[in-house]
Design a protein around this motif. Structure first.
Motif, PDB file in Angstrom:
ATOM      1  N   ARG A   1       0.827  -1.204   0.000  1.00 44.30           N
ATOM      2  CA  ARG A   1       0.000   0.000   0.000  1.00 44.30           C
ATOM      3  C   ARG A   1       0.865   1.259   0.000  1.00 44.30           C
ATOM      4  O   ARG A   1       0.560   2.243  -0.698  1.00 44.30           O
TER       5      ARG A   1
ATOM      6  N   ARG B   1     -16.247  -3.776   8.705  1.00 52.18           N
ATOM      7  CA  ARG B   1     -16.432  -4.620   9.879  1.00 52.18           C
ATOM      8  C   ARG B   1     -17.375  -5.786   9.629  1.00 52.18           C
ATOM      9  O   ARG B   1     -17.382  -6.758  10.379  1.00 52.18           O
TER      10      ARG B   1
ATOM     11  N   ASN C   1      -4.109  -6.316   6.472  1.00 49.05           N
ATOM     12  CA  ASN C   1      -3.882  -5.173   7.356  1.00 49.05           C
ATOM     13  C   ASN C   1      -3.534  -3.899   6.594  1.00 49.05           C
ATOM     14  O   ASN C   1      -3.578  -2.801   7.159  1.00 49.05           O
TER      15      ASN C   1
ATOM     16  N   ASN D   1      -8.221  -0.920   4.519  1.00 50.80           N
ATOM     17  CA  ASN D   1      -9.323  -0.753   5.470  1.00 50.80           C
ATOM     18  C   ASN D   1     -10.497  -1.633   5.048  1.00 50.80           C
ATOM     19  O   ASN D   1     -11.207  -1.334   4.078  1.00 50.80           O
TER      20      ASN D   1
ATOM     21  N   ASN E   1     -13.778  -5.443  -1.175  1.00 57.82           N
ATOM     22  CA  ASN E   1     -12.785  -4.363  -1.287  1.00 57.82           C
ATOM     23  C   ASN E   1     -11.381  -4.933  -1.421  1.00 57.82           C
ATOM     24  O   ASN E   1     -10.560  -4.436  -2.205  1.00 57.82           O
ATOM     25  N   TYR E   2     -11.111  -5.972  -0.647  1.00 59.57           N
ATOM     26  CA  TYR E   2      -9.790  -6.603  -0.712  1.00 59.57           C
ATOM     27  C   TYR E   2      -9.559  -7.216  -2.090  1.00 59.57           C
ATOM     28  O   TYR E   2      -8.504  -7.035  -2.705  1.00 59.57           O
TER      29      TYR E   2
END
Length: 419
Positions: A31, A64, A58, A61, A70-71
């Motif tokens: 990142r 939750r 990690n 973001n 997104n990953y």
């Protein structure tokens, strides 16, 4: 590597050759490396040439609610912009399952097509235990196999990618016996293999002097029934699991590290000794054994194996603190007799490191290992700071009691260290 033209007025670092800038970015998280693209035109595409791709959850973001879209989009977006023809390390570390199979398949194809050296797919962490049916399965078609392990004639041709693979680490990634056989047979440079939470494996075979494999790790693979290691140049083998598969270890002259962790031993008696014997390992230097055992169990088989390991230098034994001092009942006394018999086989060059082991075992090892130099004991089973004072005092008392008993038996040459 395509040269990106410097821009007038830029800083001195930006004027460095691309190779140096790429080397610098390779030391950052992925990142952070991608983030340098906004510094200037000079830096816009430098990160796309890095050869270490470490996609750790990690570094992004995540919501939750556990939605990993997104990953997946982040990984796929990075790979779409990547320019380097070679990838040294490709790592994916995130809680992913079968629902993300199409993405993961494409990532693996990308890595193999770029002659990857290291693949690490860690799709679970220590806080999440995956269910077998939800685990991602390594695509057999990339191996030229059908879903049933049969050879296919028109499979996707990425086999050249396996020729460069040196390290393969799979966690919560299912591979079957045939797939494992393919990896071992078609990865001529494969040196390290780690299998963690692999549910489909039944029989592991590492056989043949042509294999380049040096380190094998099998961790928490609950359905493994047998492990055969024969005629190989394996240097290190670790088995970590609560079940005890049939284990055949034959003609492994280079093996210097052997670890058998988290075994549960019950009723290990003389009649069953042959089932626990391992062959002569002339170069074995370190043996690690972590055992959860009941009060009526002994370590006869494991201690007796040491007679076949003439160069053993370090013996690590971890037992439950509950076994520190047995009560003088009939079962406990029977276990002591087994230990006394087994200790006769302890090699005189044995050096020991033992976690909370029982007194009788120490006594027999001390009397038989005539060149023993040091014993290190961590006698506290639980180092949790939240324990009540009564529990701490009880453990400390047992540790002091064990230390006092051992000092009466230790010859001057042996150093005792209590942690």
């Amino acid at each position: 590597m395509a040269r990106v033209s410097p821009v007038e007025g830029e800083d001195q670092v930006s004027k460095l050759p691309d190779e140096i800038l790429v080397s610098i970015l390779s030391r950052l998280t992925l990142r952070e490396a991608v983030g340098t693209s906004v510094l200037s035109k000079r830096w816009r595409y430098v990160w796309t040439c890095i050869s270490v791709l470490n996609f750790h959850a990690n570094d992004i973001n995540l919501p939750r609610d556990g939605d990993m879209n997104n990953y997946s989009e982040w990984v796929s977006g990075v790979l779409a912009q990547h320019r380097s023809p070679n990838v040294d390390d490709f790592r994916v570390c995130c809680n992913l399952d079968v629902r993300h199979s199409s993405h993961i398949d494409q990532w693996i194809k990308f890595a193999l097509s770029n002659r990857v050296h290291t693949i690490e797919l860690h799709l679970s962490n220590i806080w999440s235990w995956p269910l077998h049916d939800s685990c991602y399965t390594f695509p057999n078609r990339l191996l030229g196999l059908s879903a049933f392990g049969l050879r296919l004639n028109n499979s996707f041709n990425v086999f050249v990618g396996f020729k460069s693979l040196k390290t393969l680490s799979l966690k919560a990634v299912d591979v079957g016996d045939k797939a494992l056989e393919y990896f071992l047979s078609n990865c001529p440079l494969l040196k390290r293999l780690s299998l963690h939470l692999v549910f489909a494996l039944r029989n592991i075979k590492v056989v043949g002097p042509s294999l380049f494999l040096r380190r094998l790790e099998v961790v928490s693979c609950p359905r493994v029934e047998s492990i055969a290691i024969c005629d190989t140049n394996l240097v290190s083998f670790t088995y970590d699991g609560y079940t005890k598969p049939r284990m055949v270890l034959k003609n492994a002259p280079q093996l210097v590290e052997l670890e058998i962790l988290r075994l549960t031993v019950r009723h290990l008696v003389q009649e069953r000794l042959s089932a626990y014997m391992l062959p002569e390992l002339k170069n074995l230097e370190q043996f690690v054994l972590v055992v959860d055992r009941w009060s009526d169990a002994s370590l006869l088989g494991y201690l007796a194996m040491m007679k076949n390991w003439p160069n053993l230098q370090r013996f690590v034994l971890q037992l439950s603190l509950r076994q520190l001092i047995h009560e003088h009942d009939e079962e406990g006394e029977g276990a002591r007799e087994d230990v006394r018999e087994a200790a006769k086989y302890c090699h005189p060059c044995l050096a020991g490191y033992c976690n909370a082991c029982d007194f009788e075992l120490f006594k027999q090892i001390i009397e038989n290992a005539v060149k023993l130099e040091k014993i290190i004991i961590d006698a506290l089973e639980n180092h949790d700071l939240d324990r009540d004072s009564k529990s701490k005092n009880e453990e400390e008392y047992k540790a002091i009691s064990l230390e006092q008993q051992l000092k009466t038996k230790l010859p001057p040459r042996v150093e005792l260290v209590m942690l």
